[in-house]
Motif scaffolding. Structure first.
Motif, PDB file in Angstrom:
ATOM      1  N   TYR A 124      27.266 -73.156  13.158  1.00 19.25           N
ATOM      2  CA  TYR A 124      25.955 -72.742  12.394  1.00 19.25           C
ATOM      3  C   TYR A 124      25.308 -74.161  12.010  1.00 19.25           C
ATOM      4  O   TYR A 124      24.197 -73.966  11.462  1.00 19.25           O
ATOM      5  CB  TYR A 124      26.234 -72.015  11.119  1.00 19.25           C
ATOM      6  N   GLY A 125      26.000 -75.381  12.239  1.00 18.13           N
ATOM      7  CA  GLY A 125      25.140 -76.474  11.806  1.00 18.13           C
ATOM      8  C   GLY A 125      24.975 -76.781  10.552  1.00 18.13           C
ATOM      9  O   GLY A 125      24.110 -77.388   9.907  1.00 18.13           O
ATOM     10  N   ILE A 126      26.065 -76.069   9.652  1.00 17.53           N
ATOM     11  CA  ILE A 126      26.236 -76.158   8.211  1.00 17.53           C
ATOM     12  C   ILE A 126      27.113 -77.089   7.713  1.00 17.53           C
ATOM     13  O   ILE A 126      28.295 -76.983   8.223  1.00 17.53           O
ATOM     14  CB  ILE A 126      26.205 -74.874   7.605  1.00 17.53           C
ATOM     15  N   ASP A 153      23.458 -65.755   1.161  1.00 16.67           N
ATOM     16  CA  ASP A 153      24.333 -65.563   2.609  1.00 16.67           C
ATOM     17  C   ASP A 153      25.307 -66.875   2.389  1.00 16.67           C
ATOM     18  O   ASP A 153      26.423 -66.821   2.898  1.00 16.67           O
ATOM     19  CB  ASP A 153      23.524 -66.064   3.765  1.00 16.67           C
ATOM     20  N   ARG A 154      24.675 -68.156   2.038  1.00 15.81           N
ATOM     21  CA  ARG A 154      25.562 -69.219   1.925  1.00 15.81           C
ATOM     22  C   ARG A 154      26.758 -69.046   0.655  1.00 15.81           C
ATOM     23  O   ARG A 154      27.657 -69.576   0.901  1.00 15.81           O
ATOM     24  CB  ARG A 154      24.877 -70.516   1.503  1.00 15.81           C
ATOM     25  N   LEU A 155      26.132 -68.569  -0.277  1.00 12.51           N
ATOM     26  CA  LEU A 155      27.215 -68.119  -1.575  1.00 12.51           C
ATOM     27  C   LEU A 155      28.193 -67.064  -0.651  1.00 12.51           C
ATOM     28  O   LEU A 155      29.642 -67.597  -1.161  1.00 12.51           O
ATOM     29  CB  LEU A 155      26.731 -67.482  -2.338  1.00 12.51           C
ATOM     30  N   THR A 193      28.615 -76.366   0.381  1.00 11.08           N
ATOM     31  CA  THR A 193      28.017 -76.280   1.566  1.00 11.08           C
ATOM     32  C   THR A 193      26.463 -76.869   1.498  1.00 11.08           C
ATOM     33  O   THR A 193      25.642 -76.403   0.491  1.00 11.08           O
ATOM     34  CB  THR A 193      27.911 -74.746   2.213  1.00 11.08           C
ATOM     35  N   VAL A 194      25.925 -77.556   2.678  1.00 12.85           N
ATOM     36  CA  VAL A 194      24.396 -78.230   2.679  1.00 12.85           C
ATOM     37  C   VAL A 194      23.878 -77.668   3.959  1.00 12.85           C
ATOM     38  O   VAL A 194      24.426 -78.000   5.129  1.00 12.85           O
ATOM     39  CB  VAL A 194      24.556 -79.562   2.753  1.00 12.85           C
TER      40      VAL A 194
END
Length: 460
Positions: free
Chosen positions: A74-76, A39-41, A146-147
């Motif tokens: 999303y707080g990312i 999802d993050r990728l 992204t973290v």
């Protein structure tokens, strides 16, 4: 044995569950981690495609607005880095592990998509770090990093693990119930066989194993055991009946023989012949004692006596009084040592009467004139102990061990009246009552005999 068998089943099941659930739990954690990283990728790849023209032109405002909204929604956190590893923009908190993010940035600048960690664990608080290269015409212009927090993924993994553990616990519970029932079904004949063996050893010759229980092998064992018990019981019963019948049937010819010897003795004039006649009469009396002892022993060994509760104190005083005329005639002092209150004992009917008669009779036979015989009663070890001590020659410890054998006589007592069955009868009666009978040399000389019976409750 049942606990050991069930424990073995459970151990095997736990080993199988661990062998299955540990790889499954690891696979679930890896799957959940792979889903979060994917999802993050996907998000980072979209941002990288938007960032390529912005980085080349230096117009980063539109991209910054996009990344800022992404962070707020999303707080990312996200970081924009150029090809020289210079940080262009940071949205959200800066990464807590610069070394880890540095490795991700270097790998992304080499043209690789990076996702870390490989597997999330419920106790691992590291974030999900994703780095995607910003490419334009095959050239890498920078990196979008992204973290994202891993709390949600770790909770999901923990939930899956708890479900897995619950399934394992249910499987263990079902297995325990099934194993307990199976072990009970298998061991029930063995348990009953053990109980019946102890019942037979305790004197209940009619105890048998219930047929038709357990697996076929144990059913056959139960049937064979019952057949063996029936055969042994029938053989012992025939032996006892033979002894009883033989003893009873020999009484009549022995009585006739004694009468003829007495009649013959009355016709003899020679003193020497009269002496021989008296010896013959004494032998007939001794043979009669042997027959009486065998008959009494056969009755005692049947193991079907009625159990009763008696006052050992009053019964002991009664038997001592009954033997007092003989002790006075022989010049022996008979002393009783009993407590003031009643001592109730549980025993088979007449067991204490016969035991006291046999022990007092033996004591009087071997105690010389001027000697002393002491009969006592005391509460001991949760029961009642009756003691008979004399001041006769006594016996050694080895002789005391042999004295309860049938027809055994001490080497120096071959000429003393008796059949050698009195102590055997005492042993049978006491053991049938659940008690103990002990013989030992007395500390002050002579012989000490003690009988212990379990205490009995008096019903009103």
């Amino acid at each position: 044995m049942r606990r050991r068998l069930v424990g073995t089943y459970l151990l095997l099941l736990c080993m199988v569950l661990l062998a299955l659930e540990i790889p499954l739990a690891t696979s679930l954690a890896s799957r959940e981690t792979a889903g979060a990283v994917a999802d993050r990728l996907a998000d980072a790849t979209r941002f990288a495609s938007l960032a390529a023209p912005a980085v080349r032109s230096g117009e980063l405002d539109a991209l910054s607005d996009e990344l800022q909204q992404y962070h707020e929604l999303y707080g990312i956190a996200s970081v924009l880095v150029d090809q020289d590893q210079k940080v262009l923009r940071v949205f959200g908190d800066e990464p807590r592990d610069p070394q880890e993010t540095g490795i991700a940035i270097r790998d992304a600048l080499a043209g690789h998509q990076v996702g870390m960690p490989e597997t999330l664990w419920p106790w691992d608080e590291r974030p999900v770090v994703v780095a995607v290269p910003i490419s334009d015409g095959g050239a890498v212009l920078g990196v979008v990093l992204t973290v994202s927090p891993s709390d949600r993924s770790r909770r999901e993994i923990l939930t899956l693990w708890l479900i897995l553990a619950l399934v394992g616990a249910v499987a263990v519970a079902v297995c325990m119930t099934t194993a307990s029932r199976l072990a009970g079904w298998v061991l029930r004949p063995v348990t009953r066989l053990d109980a019946v063996t102890h019942e037979i050893a305790a004197g209940d010759s009619g105890a048998r194993v219930q047929p038709g229980l357990g697996p076929p092998e144990l059913r056959r064992l139960s049937a064979s055991f019952n057949e063996m018990a029936d055969t042994v019981t029938a053989s012992l019963e025939r032996q006892r009946e033979f002894v009883a019948h033989a003893s009873h049937q020999l009484r009549n010819p022995l009585t006739v023989l004694r009468l003829r010897i007495e009649d013959l003795g009355s016709r003899l004039d020679d003193e020497e012949l009269r002496g021989e006649n008296d010896i013959a009469l004494e032998e007939t009396d001794r043979l009669a004692d042997v027959l009486d002892g065998l008959l009494e022993l056969a009755r005692a060994e049947r193991g079907r006596q009625r159990v009763e509760v008696v006052d050992a104190v009053s019964l002991t005083l009664n038997r001592a009084q009954a033997w007092s005329p003989l002790t006075e005639r022989r010049g022996i002092e008979l002393v009783t040592d009993v407590p003031g209150e009643a001592q109730h004992a549980r025993l088979v009917a007449t067991a204490l009467d016969q035991a006291l008669d046999a022990l007092i009779d033996n004591a009087l036979k071997f105690t010389p004139a001027g000697g002393r015989v002491e009969v006592g009663v005391a509460a001991r070890d949760g029961g009642v102990e009756v003691r008979v001590r004399d001041t006769g020659p006594g016996m050694t410890e080895e002789q005391c061990r042999q004295a309860t054998e049938r027809f055994w006589r001490a080497p120096d007592a071959q000429n003393v009246d008796g059949a050698g069955l009195g102590l055997s009868i005492v042993t049978v009666l006491v053991e049938a009552s659940g008690g103990r009978f002990e013989l030992a040399p007395a500390e002050s000389g002579g012989l000490a005999a003690s009988i212990w019976f379990p205490a009995g409750a008096v019903t009103v």
